[in-house]
Design a protein around this motif. Structure first.
Motif, mmCIF file in Angstrom:
data_model
loop_
_atom_site.group_PDB
_atom_site.id
_atom_site.type_symbol
_atom_site.label_atom_id
_atom_site.label_comp_id
_atom_site.label_asym_id
_atom_site.label_seq_id
_atom_site.Cartn_x
_atom_site.Cartn_y
_atom_site.Cartn_z
ATOM 1 N N UNK A 174 10.153 31.428 22.118
ATOM 2 C CA UNK A 174 10.471 31.934 23.493
ATOM 3 C C UNK A 174 10.420 32.368 23.770
ATOM 4 N N UNK A 175 9.267 33.009 25.121
ATOM 5 C CA UNK A 175 9.493 33.979 25.845
ATOM 6 C C UNK A 175 10.137 33.674 26.936
ATOM 7 N N UNK A 176 11.463 33.873 28.066
ATOM 8 C CA UNK A 176 12.732 33.999 28.592
ATOM 9 C C UNK A 176 12.170 35.047 29.444
ATOM 10 N N UNK A 177 12.458 35.107 31.723
ATOM 11 C CA UNK A 177 12.866 35.735 31.956
ATOM 12 C C UNK A 177 13.018 37.253 31.435
ATOM 13 N N UNK A 178 14.254 36.833 29.931
ATOM 14 C CA UNK A 178 14.604 38.532 29.983
ATOM 15 C C UNK A 178 14.128 38.179 28.325
ATOM 16 N N UNK A 179 13.376 37.618 28.262
ATOM 17 C CA UNK A 179 12.759 38.609 26.556
ATOM 18 C C UNK A 179 12.214 37.350 25.406
ATOM 19 N N UNK A 180 12.647 37.305 24.313
ATOM 20 C CA UNK A 180 12.692 36.332 23.949
ATOM 21 C C UNK A 180 13.955 35.037 23.287
ATOM 22 N N UNK A 181 13.750 34.349 22.478
ATOM 23 C CA UNK A 181 15.070 33.434 21.759
ATOM 24 C C UNK A 181 13.881 33.118 20.878
ATOM 25 N N UNK A 182 14.299 33.194 19.594
ATOM 26 C CA UNK A 182 13.225 32.452 18.871
ATOM 27 C C UNK A 182 13.088 30.884 18.826
ATOM 28 N N UNK A 183 12.036 30.388 18.714
ATOM 29 C CA UNK A 183 12.263 28.946 18.613
ATOM 30 C C UNK A 183 12.905 28.117 17.023
ATOM 31 N N UNK A 184 12.651 26.841 17.045
ATOM 32 C CA UNK A 184 13.582 26.653 15.983
ATOM 33 C C UNK A 184 12.771 26.764 14.803
ATOM 34 N N UNK A 185 11.221 26.816 14.691
ATOM 35 C CA UNK A 185 10.602 27.082 13.438
ATOM 36 C C UNK A 185 10.880 28.495 13.365
ATOM 37 N N UNK A 186 11.106 29.425 14.196
ATOM 38 C CA UNK A 186 11.994 30.899 14.291
ATOM 39 C C UNK A 186 13.024 31.237 13.985
ATOM 40 N N UNK A 187 13.747 30.003 13.809
ATOM 41 C CA UNK A 187 15.191 30.375 13.208
ATOM 42 C C UNK A 187 15.200 30.233 11.707
ATOM 43 N N UNK A 188 14.314 29.028 11.269
ATOM 44 C CA UNK A 188 14.293 29.098 10.063
ATOM 45 C C UNK A 188 13.588 30.405 9.523
ATOM 46 N N UNK A 189 12.280 30.894 9.883
ATOM 47 C CA UNK A 189 11.469 31.645 8.998
ATOM 48 C C UNK A 189 12.320 33.183 9.678
#
Length: 140
Positions: free
Chosen positions: A54-69
């Motif tokens: 998930x793109x944010x104004x300060x960078x990126x954070x993993x989505x729920x699927x991103x955390x799983x991966x």
């Protein structure tokens, strides 16, 4: 097949981006451009057909699927590093005797001679060595 297209380098980059939370920070650390890393992450998302960030104004954070991966990627990289380290070890041969004065029921406890013997056998199975656990009066 997807697994043939996901290189260890791509996984390492993905893990680094997740941990740093910033494509530009990882780009600076790896000597790549931010656009090159962004393309790699989009390619990975395309291969998996999932949004990993998930793109944010300060960078990126993993989505729920991103955390799983991320969990899978971390395990794959650790296993790869373990395999390489194992194959690069200096070969040993011969027998190893590990003894403990603690008797019978304690021999399987963590830190015991049997646990150490088992560990050695697991990590050196094809080296031609033999591990044996002795306890109590067998040592005397």
């Amino acid at each position: 097949m997807i697994s043939e297209q996901i290189s260890l380098d791509l996984l390492r980059t993905y893990v680094a981006v997740c941990r740093q939370g910033s494509l530009s920070r990882v780009a600076a650390q790896t000597g790549r451009t931010q656009s090159a890393l962004s393309m790699q992450m989009r390619r990975l998302e395309g291969l998996l057909k999932r949004h990993l960030f998930q793109r944010t104004g300060r960078g990126v954070v993993p989505t729920a699927e991103g955390e799983l991966f991320l969990g899978y990627a971390t395990r794959i990289l650790a296993l790869s590093d373990e395999a390489v380290a194992c194959l690069r070890q200096t070969e040993i041969s011969g027998g190893v005797r590990i003894g403990s004065r603690r008797g019978g029921r304690h021999c399987g406890a963590p830190g015991s001679a049997r646990a150490a013997s088992s560990c050695l056998s697991r990590h050196q199975p094809r080296r031609g060595g033999r591990a044996q656990c002795l306890s109590g009066t067998a040592l005397e």
